[in-house]
Design a protein around this motif. Structure first.
Motif, PDB file in Angstrom:
ATOM      1  N   VAL A   1       0.887  -1.236  -0.003  1.00 31.07           N
ATOM      2  CA  VAL A   1      -0.060   0.049   0.044  1.00 31.07           C
ATOM      3  C   VAL A   1       1.010   1.326   0.039  1.00 31.07           C
ATOM      4  N   ASP A   2       1.991   1.095   0.503  1.00 30.12           N
ATOM      5  CA  ASP A   2       2.693   2.494   0.625  1.00 30.12           C
ATOM      6  C   ASP A   2       3.546   2.675  -0.571  1.00 30.12           C
ATOM      7  N   VAL A   3       3.766   1.845  -1.478  1.00 29.18           N
ATOM      8  CA  VAL A   3       4.330   2.137  -2.629  1.00 29.18           C
ATOM      9  C   VAL A   3       3.013   2.411  -3.717  1.00 29.18           C
ATOM     10  N   ILE A   4       1.962   2.058  -3.440  1.00 28.84           N
ATOM     11  CA  ILE A   4       0.653   2.545  -4.254  1.00 28.84           C
ATOM     12  C   ILE A   4       0.686   4.124  -3.802  1.00 28.84           C
ATOM     13  N   GLU A   5       0.813   4.448  -2.642  1.00 30.38           N
ATOM     14  CA  GLU A   5       0.729   5.694  -2.224  1.00 30.38           C
ATOM     15  C   GLU A   5       1.840   6.635  -2.667  1.00 30.38           C
ATOM     16  N   GLY A   6       2.832   5.897  -2.745  1.00 29.54           N
ATOM     17  CA  GLY A   6       4.078   6.645  -3.416  1.00 29.54           C
ATOM     18  C   GLY A   6       3.967   7.146  -4.772  1.00 29.54           C
ATOM     19  N   ILE A   7       3.303   6.248  -5.567  1.00 29.15           N
ATOM     20  CA  ILE A   7       2.873   6.650  -6.950  1.00 29.15           C
ATOM     21  C   ILE A   7       2.414   7.751  -7.064  1.00 29.15           C
ATOM     22  N   PHE A   8       1.288   7.860  -6.050  1.00 30.41           N
ATOM     23  CA  PHE A   8       0.349   9.126  -6.281  1.00 30.41           C
ATOM     24  C   PHE A   8       0.996  10.404  -5.506  1.00 30.41           C
ATOM     25  N   LYS A   9       1.857  10.117  -4.646  1.00 31.82           N
ATOM     26  CA  LYS A   9       2.616  11.394  -4.069  1.00 31.82           C
ATOM     27  C   LYS A   9       3.873  11.758  -5.027  1.00 31.82           C
TER      28      LYS A   9
ATOM     29  N   ARG B   1      10.998  -0.909  -5.842  1.00 34.45           N
ATOM     30  CA  ARG B   1       9.940  -1.322  -5.172  1.00 34.45           C
ATOM     31  C   ARG B   1       8.852  -1.922  -5.956  1.00 34.45           C
ATOM     32  N   ILE B   2       8.863  -1.603  -7.203  1.00 31.20           N
ATOM     33  CA  ILE B   2       7.655  -2.391  -7.877  1.00 31.20           C
ATOM     34  C   ILE B   2       8.163  -3.518  -8.422  1.00 31.20           C
ATOM     35  N   ARG B   3       9.400  -3.738  -8.849  1.00 30.95           N
ATOM     36  CA  ARG B   3       9.928  -4.976  -9.332  1.00 30.95           C
ATOM     37  C   ARG B   3      10.215  -6.098  -8.322  1.00 30.95           C
ATOM     38  N   GLU B   4      10.386  -5.715  -7.067  1.00 27.92           N
ATOM     39  CA  GLU B   4      10.590  -6.738  -6.040  1.00 27.92           C
ATOM     40  C   GLU B   4       9.677  -7.850  -5.798  1.00 27.92           C
ATOM     41  N   LYS B   5       8.490  -7.430  -6.059  1.00 26.33           N
ATOM     42  CA  LYS B   5       7.386  -8.326  -5.973  1.00 26.33           C
ATOM     43  C   LYS B   5       6.960  -8.839  -7.395  1.00 26.33           C
TER      44      LYS B   5
ATOM     45  N   PRO C   1      13.450   1.405 -18.396  1.00 29.94           N
ATOM     46  CA  PRO C   1      12.587   2.764 -17.690  1.00 29.94           C
ATOM     47  C   PRO C   1      11.397   2.874 -18.623  1.00 29.94           C
ATOM     48  N   ARG C   2      10.706   3.255 -17.887  1.00 34.23           N
ATOM     49  CA  ARG C   2       9.142   3.546 -18.448  1.00 34.23           C
ATOM     50  C   ARG C   2       8.463   4.485 -17.362  1.00 34.23           C
ATOM     51  N   LYS C   3       8.095   5.991 -17.754  1.00 35.30           N
ATOM     52  CA  LYS C   3       7.580   6.952 -16.737  1.00 35.30           C
ATOM     53  C   LYS C   3       6.325   6.365 -16.334  1.00 35.30           C
ATOM     54  N   ILE C   4       5.807   6.470 -15.139  1.00 33.89           N
ATOM     55  CA  ILE C   4       4.283   6.351 -14.637  1.00 33.89           C
ATOM     56  C   ILE C   4       3.663   7.471 -14.908  1.00 33.89           C
ATOM     57  N   VAL C   5       2.572   7.190 -15.701  1.00 36.37           N
ATOM     58  CA  VAL C   5       1.622   8.330 -16.073  1.00 36.37           C
ATOM     59  C   VAL C   5       0.218   8.131 -15.514  1.00 36.37           C
ATOM     60  N   ILE C   6      -0.075   9.407 -14.509  1.00 31.88           N
ATOM     61  CA  ILE C   6      -1.371   8.947 -13.718  1.00 31.88           C
ATOM     62  C   ILE C   6      -2.317   9.993 -14.720  1.00 31.88           C
TER      63      ILE C   6
ATOM     64  N   ALA D   1      -7.253  17.946  -2.451  1.00 31.11           N
ATOM     65  CA  ALA D   1      -7.733  19.152  -3.460  1.00 31.11           C
ATOM     66  C   ALA D   1      -6.393  19.720  -4.503  1.00 31.11           C
ATOM     67  N   ASN D   2      -5.412  19.580  -3.919  1.00 31.72           N
ATOM     68  CA  ASN D   2      -4.161  19.915  -4.702  1.00 31.72           C
ATOM     69  C   ASN D   2      -3.312  19.040  -5.540  1.00 31.72           C
ATOM     70  N   PHE D   3      -3.985  17.753  -5.647  1.00 25.48           N
ATOM     71  CA  PHE D   3      -3.582  16.405  -6.379  1.00 25.48           C
ATOM     72  C   PHE D   3      -3.503  17.177  -7.876  1.00 25.48           C
ATOM     73  N   THR D   4      -2.311  16.730  -8.486  1.00 23.44           N
ATOM     74  CA  THR D   4      -2.463  16.961 -10.000  1.00 23.44           C
ATOM     75  C   THR D   4      -2.117  16.003 -10.655  1.00 23.44           C
ATOM     76  N   PRO D   5      -2.917  15.356 -11.791  1.00 23.84           N
ATOM     77  CA  PRO D   5      -2.299  14.270 -12.252  1.00 23.84           C
ATOM     78  C   PRO D   5      -1.775  14.466 -13.730  1.00 23.84           C
TER      79      PRO D   5
END
Length: 694
Positions: A418-426, A436-440, A448-453, A477-481
């Motif tokens: 869950v903390d890695v999921i949160e890290g993606i959005f933070k 941290r993604i490839r570990e599991k 390398p491939r950029k994460i696009v929210i 409120a301040n979150f920007t995708p």
């Protein structure tokens, strides 16, 4: 915290003029051949469900429209829209779209089972600008094929045809087409083509004559084992006239809100699809029976299954939400006497309300209809309603929030703490190759491939996810995708087609679009996003004392799937006495039925909710919710059923005096049952119902 809102207002609709719907046993229609097989199958289901026969003659859209104009049928099936002059002559004319059907470009090239055609190329072939199968423009999109140096024979329908209109309207959009941009039901006289009367004869002709090309509805093309072309849409993607690309086209449809007609041309799905309509006369003798049939087609899961199994595409939620009000505005006895209007802000909630509304209408009260509206139609619909002191909230269903991903390879899921999921959005985890993604998930490429929210404009789902992660309101409120798209459907399609993208979505939508989803790791174990993994964990402690918000520290939730949302049905705390003067308002009756207040539903509500990928709040929890909340409802500040109850006991005394003890005993038995119902409903009054999601 985001709230989607619904308000339902019970209102008298009926001006009683005639009695027709309850005695109708047969409806006659004619028209579109595209509709033929699916209407035949729908008629079987409707006969079993309602007991009304549907007789339909497959004579073509033009003949069906003419029969309706002449009063020879109760309804017409058509793939072609009526013209302005038709509406001027028939002021009570109403068209209702019922299905979408991709139109296949069928061809006969010996030894070839596929060919790719561009949109402009297709226009040039049917206009006569391209006349040979070895033309350079065709070769350009088929470099792998050996195409014959043979003339192209264009084959078209000779009679008035809705399928012809679908094709010619699309060709005018594709370009290089000399015909009427509005489309034509008859093939232009000035264009060379082999003209054949009737779709069956045309199919046989193309099947046996090499080097021909024509057009036909996909179901007929499949049934006759004809080869059909893949079309390159305006996005440059090769598409086939199948269910997925057809569904994508329907979800992009915008209807004319007056005529309820629209085009599926040139979408980013399959670019050659059309709507099929049922047209009827509002003032006809059987108009209410036709509307009842259409209501079943548009809202029942049985009809959806029939449509899909017949290689057609059911209308999407956003389209149905526009279409249904035309049926709800009926003015005829036996169809609707009271309306419960439910305002929704998101398509999947609309589907839930429409599905339950149909069940309620058909199984509980045939005189009350439940409809969906857009928030703008009701002045009280606002994000503040659920938190208002004027409202009483009832937790209703639990839905799953999924995190859809596309990291470039086809896998059904990815496991992340869950903390890695949160890290993606933070913004702390920005690349799919992060350790941290490839570990599991060692199958994730190390490249390398950029994460696009990605989010939809309303940002409903990302707000829900961040709330579940316990972000403060200011941070949400301040979150920007990275990418913002108009709708959740656009987001789902983007994620499916774009490696590197990630987006929170309802699991219903993620499943529908077959997206890979994240399985959060909780207590060192991955948790599947299943209803059982969250619904059974929701207890009364999951909600605040006023039932209006979630308590995410509820111990029962530990170890369950951590991302979910709750839909609330919310009722006005107090309503005017005039809304209750005749007893139970339809809004309250529907509310109590939907919340399992009646125990005689035989789990019908549960089954309807679960069928939509949602988890009903029922059983012991439902009883707790009801017992806590229903007593807060009043009508004009007071309780009105006590007075009605006392009145019945007065009637019992009078009956006993006038008719003797035996009759009084029988009436008493009825009153005892009635009193039980009254005690359940005591204090449940109001004319405004609202639902919110948190």
């Amino acid at each position: 915290m985001h709230h989607f809102t619904l308000i339902a207002v019970a209102t008298a609709l009926l001006q009683v003029t005639q009695s027709q719907n309850l005695t109708v046993t047969r409806l006659d229609g004619s028209g579109s051949t595209l509709l033929c097989s699916v209407l035949e199958a729908l008629a079987v289901g409707y006969k079993v469900k309602i007991g009304v026969d549907i007789e339909y003659q497959c004579v073509g859209s033009g003949a069906g429209k003419q029969a309706l104009t002449n009063g020879g049928v109760d309804f017409a099936g058509t793939d072609a829209v009526f013209r302005d002059v038709d509406y001027e002559e028939m002021t009570d004319l109403q068209m209702i779209p019922v299905i979408a059907t991709p139109t296949a470009i069928i061809f006969n090239l010996p030894g070839l089972s596929t060919i790719n055609l561009g949109r402009s190329t297709l226009s040039k072939i049917f206009s006569g600008a391209i006349t040979n199968w070895s033309d350079q423009e065709i070769l350009l999109t088929n470099p792998q094929l050996s195409l014959p140096n043979s003339p192209i024979e264009v084959v078209v329908r000779n009679e008035s045809s809705g399928t012809t209109e679908i094709l010619t309207k699309a060709l005018s959009v594709f370009g290089n087409w000399p015909g009427d941009p509005a489309g034509m039901t008859n093939w232009p006289d000035n264009l060379n083509a082999t003209r054949i009367q009737g779709s069956t004869i045309l199919l046989d002709y193309v099947k046996t004559k090499p080097y021909t090309i024509s057009y036909m509805g996909v179901p007929d093309a499949l049934a006759n084992q004809l080869t059909f072309a893949s079309l390159i849409n305006k996005a440059g993607r090769v598409t086939i006239p199948g269910w997925d690309d057809g569904k994508s086209a329907v979800k992009q449809l915008t209807l004319n809100t007056t005529t309820l007609t629209g085009d599926l041309m040139d979408t980013t799905g399959y670019p050659l699809s059309g709507l099929s309509y049922i047209a009827f006369r509002r003032g006809s003798a059987k108009s209410c029976a036709v509307m009842s049939f259409l209501y079943w087609v548009l809202t029942s899961s049985e009809a959806d299954s029939v449509i899909s199994s017949n290689s057609r595409v059911p209308l999407s939620e956003n389209v149905v939400n526009v279409v249904l009000p035309a049926l709800y505005d009926a003015r005829c006895e036996g169809f609707i006497e009271e309306m419960v209007r439910v305002t929704t802000m998101h398509p999947h909630e609309t589907t839930l309300i429409n599905t339950l509304g149909y069940s309620y209408h058909s199984a509980v009260s045939s005189r009350i209809m439940v409809r969906s509206d857009t928030p703008e139609e009701i002045s009280l619909a606002s994000d503040d309603w659920n938190n208002s002191s004027e409202a009483v909230s009832f937790p209703f269903v639990v839905g799953l929030l999924g995190v859809g991903v596309n990291f470039g390879i086809a896998v059904p899921s990815i496991e992340l703490p869950v903390d890695v999921i949160e890290g993606i959005f933070k913004g702390n985890v920005t690349d799919w190759s992060d350790s941290r993604i490839r570990e599991k998930n060692n199958y994730v490429p190390a490249t390398p491939r950029k994460i696009v929210i990605v989010c939809e404009e309303s940002r409903i789902w990302v707000r829900k996810l961040l709330e579940m992660l316990k972000w403060p309101a200011e941070a949400i409120a301040n979150f920007t995708p990275d990418v913002v798209l108009p709708s959740s459907v656009d987001v789902a399609l983007y994620v499916k087609q774009t490696p590197g993208s990630v987006s929170p979505l309802s699991m219903v939508l993620a499943t529908e679009w077959e997206l890979s989803v994240i399985h959060p790791i909780v207590n060192d174990l991955p948790v599947l996003p299943s209803l059982d993994n969250v619904g059974r964990s929701v207890t009364s402690n999951t909600f605040s004392p006023d039932m209006k918000s979630l308590n995410l520290d509820d111990p029962s939730l530990k170890g369950s799937y951590p991302f979910f949302y709750v839909m609330y049905l919310t009722h006005a705390r107090d309503v005017p006495k005039t809304s209750c003067k005749n007893g139970m308002p339809g809004s309250v009756d529907f509310l109590t039925w939907a919340l399992h207040y009646e125990t005689s539903n035989d789990n019908a509500v549960d089954q309807q909710i679960a069928g939509l990928g949602l988890y009903p709040i029922a059983g012991g929890l439902g009883e707790i919710v009801l017992s806590k909340q229903f007593g807060k409802l009043t009508c004009g500040g007071g309780k009105i059923f006590v007075k009605e109850e006392n009145r019945l006991w007065v009637i019992l005394v009078i009956v006993g005096v006038l008719s003797g003890v035996a009759i009084a005993v029988g009436v008493a038995a009825f009153i005892v049952k009635w009193r039980a119902a009254v005690s359940r409903y005591n204090n449940l009054y109001g004319a405004n119902v609202l639902a919110t999601e948190t």
